[in-house]
Design an enzyme around this catalytic site. Structure first.
Site, PDB file in Angstrom:
ATOM      1  N   ASP A  11     -28.325 -37.497 -27.488  1.00 31.43           N
ATOM      2  CA  ASP A  11     -28.242 -36.035 -27.753  1.00 31.43           C
ATOM      3  C   ASP A  11     -28.176 -35.547 -26.063  1.00 31.43           C
ATOM      4  OD1 ASP A  11     -28.275 -33.386 -28.972  1.00 31.43           O
ATOM      5  OD2 ASP A  11     -30.460 -33.370 -28.087  1.00 31.43           O
ATOM      6  N   SER A  12     -27.361 -34.527 -26.413  1.00 29.51           N
ATOM      7  CA  SER A  12     -27.378 -33.911 -24.915  1.00 29.51           C
ATOM      8  C   SER A  12     -28.541 -33.311 -24.416  1.00 29.51           C
ATOM      9  CB  SER A  12     -26.978 -32.272 -25.287  1.00 29.51           C
ATOM     10  OG  SER A  12     -27.460 -31.775 -25.401  1.00 29.51           O
ATOM     11  N   CYS A  74     -26.017 -34.957 -31.731  1.00 29.85           N
ATOM     12  CA  CYS A  74     -25.703 -34.160 -30.987  1.00 29.85           C
ATOM     13  C   CYS A  74     -24.742 -33.862 -32.008  1.00 29.85           C
ATOM     14  CB  CYS A  74     -25.430 -34.410 -29.423  1.00 29.85           C
ATOM     15  SG  CYS A  74     -24.866 -33.116 -28.791  1.00 29.85           S
ATOM     16  N   GLU A 159     -35.578 -25.098 -25.660  1.00 26.16           N
ATOM     17  CA  GLU A 159     -35.759 -26.148 -24.072  1.00 26.16           C
ATOM     18  C   GLU A 159     -36.734 -25.379 -23.505  1.00 26.16           C
ATOM     19  OE1 GLU A 159     -32.631 -28.444 -22.520  1.00 26.16           O
ATOM     20  OE2 GLU A 159     -32.766 -29.635 -25.515  1.00 26.16           O
ATOM     21  N   CYS A 193     -27.350 -27.924 -35.671  1.00 23.25           N
ATOM     22  CA  CYS A 193     -27.264 -28.050 -34.554  1.00 23.25           C
ATOM     23  C   CYS A 193     -28.872 -28.896 -34.980  1.00 23.25           C
ATOM     24  CB  CYS A 193     -27.553 -27.365 -33.424  1.00 23.25           C
ATOM     25  SG  CYS A 193     -28.363 -27.130 -31.735  1.00 23.25           S
ATOM     26  N   HIS A 195     -31.746 -29.054 -32.264  1.00 20.97           N
ATOM     27  CA  HIS A 195     -32.273 -28.289 -32.112  1.00 20.97           C
ATOM     28  C   HIS A 195     -33.523 -27.504 -32.996  1.00 20.97           C
ATOM     29  CE1 HIS A 195     -30.552 -29.431 -27.886  1.00 20.97           C
ATOM     30  NE2 HIS A 195     -31.811 -29.013 -27.654  1.00 20.97           N
TER      31      HIS A 195
END
Length: 276
Positions: A11-12, A74, A159, A193, A195
């Protein structure tokens, strides 16, 4: 570094850990290597060319560690880089290895969740702009209506560990309302996503009864299990020590702290450097 036959998860940043968590719970016997490209995240606003370049560098690093199969956990990388890697790189350089994404397995099942036939998709600008979800969903369910909404502030909030703060409520409400204003028939919302599961409590607080929220972890884990059952030649190559290794291109101590929130278990990571 010692070569082991592992499953790679990429993942990024941190979000892929929510998918990895589900995969490891469903298939705990295999060895895994997780790589987060935190030094260059988020990927959501990067061009197709940049996301492809970054993703390929990370995929090739995972291959060099002995990974036979890699999951791009991702959505942006799956939307902007997966097809090119599968078609242009694997047949030439890595014919025995495989790279899978999160969009197709999600699209295969999402139609089973809706009653009205209208699905909302919430993702990064890059994922939404790519149109990957409407395309893939319509391949399986041409009758469904797919409504998209980009949420550019959600990943930065998560994040920076601000997703539980009162300040996050404004941006959660803003994007949910923007989605629902596009159609009053939406009864299923896909979090496109990895996240976004960390925002589920705040998202659910904004939804009326009868709207179902779908995240990808369990779907992708089930899809991987089915893939390995279908491809015994790949499954037989994988080590079964139950080992999990974590790497990041960013600060390892920060990754360990924040990554544990996503993985819901302690994470011990090492920092690595890539070409750019």
């Amino acid at each position: 570094m010692q070569q082991i036959k592992s499953i790679g998860v990429f993942d990024s940043g941190y979000g892929g850990l929510t998918v990895f968590r589900s995969i490891a719970a469903e298939l705990p016997q295999y060895n895994y290597i997780y790589l987060g490209d935190n030094a260059r995240s988020p990927y959501g606003d990067h061009s197709f060319e940049t996301v492809y370049k970054y993703t390929l560098e990370c995929v090739e690093w995972l291959f060099a560690q002995g990974c036979e199969l890699i999951i791009l956990a991702c959505n942006t990388a799956s939307a902007k880089a997966l097809r090119s890697i599968q078609q242009r790189i694997l047949p030439v350089k890595y014919p025995g290895k495989r790279v899978l994404g999160v969009i197709r397995p999600t699209a295969e099942l999402i139609g089973e969740y809706t009653r009205t036939g209208t699905i909302g998709v919430m993702g990064t600008r890059g994922t939404v702009k790519s149109g990957s979800y409407p395309i893939e969903i319509h391949n399986f369910y041409p009758e469904l209506e797919v409504v998209q909404q980009s949420c550019p502030m959600w990943v930065p909030l998560i994040e920076n560990n601000e997703h539980l703060s009162p300040g996050a409520d404004y941006f959660v409400s803003k994007y949910i309302q923007a989605l629902l204003e596009q159609s009053d028939q939406i009864d299923t919302i896909l979090l496109a996503c990895t996240h976004y599961p960390l925002l589920i409590p705040k998202i659910e607080a904004q939804l009326s009864e009868g709207i179902r929220l779908v995240s990808q972890g369990d779907i992708v884990a089930g899809s991987l299990k089915a893939y390995l059952c279908r491809h015994s030649e790949m499954e037989q190559l994988l080590a079964r020590d139950g080992e999990k290794q974590f790497y990041t291109t960013g600060d390892a101590s920060i990754f360990c702290r924040n990554g544990s929130l996503f993985f819901e278990a302690p994470v011990v990571a090492k920092q690595i450097s890539l070409l750019s």
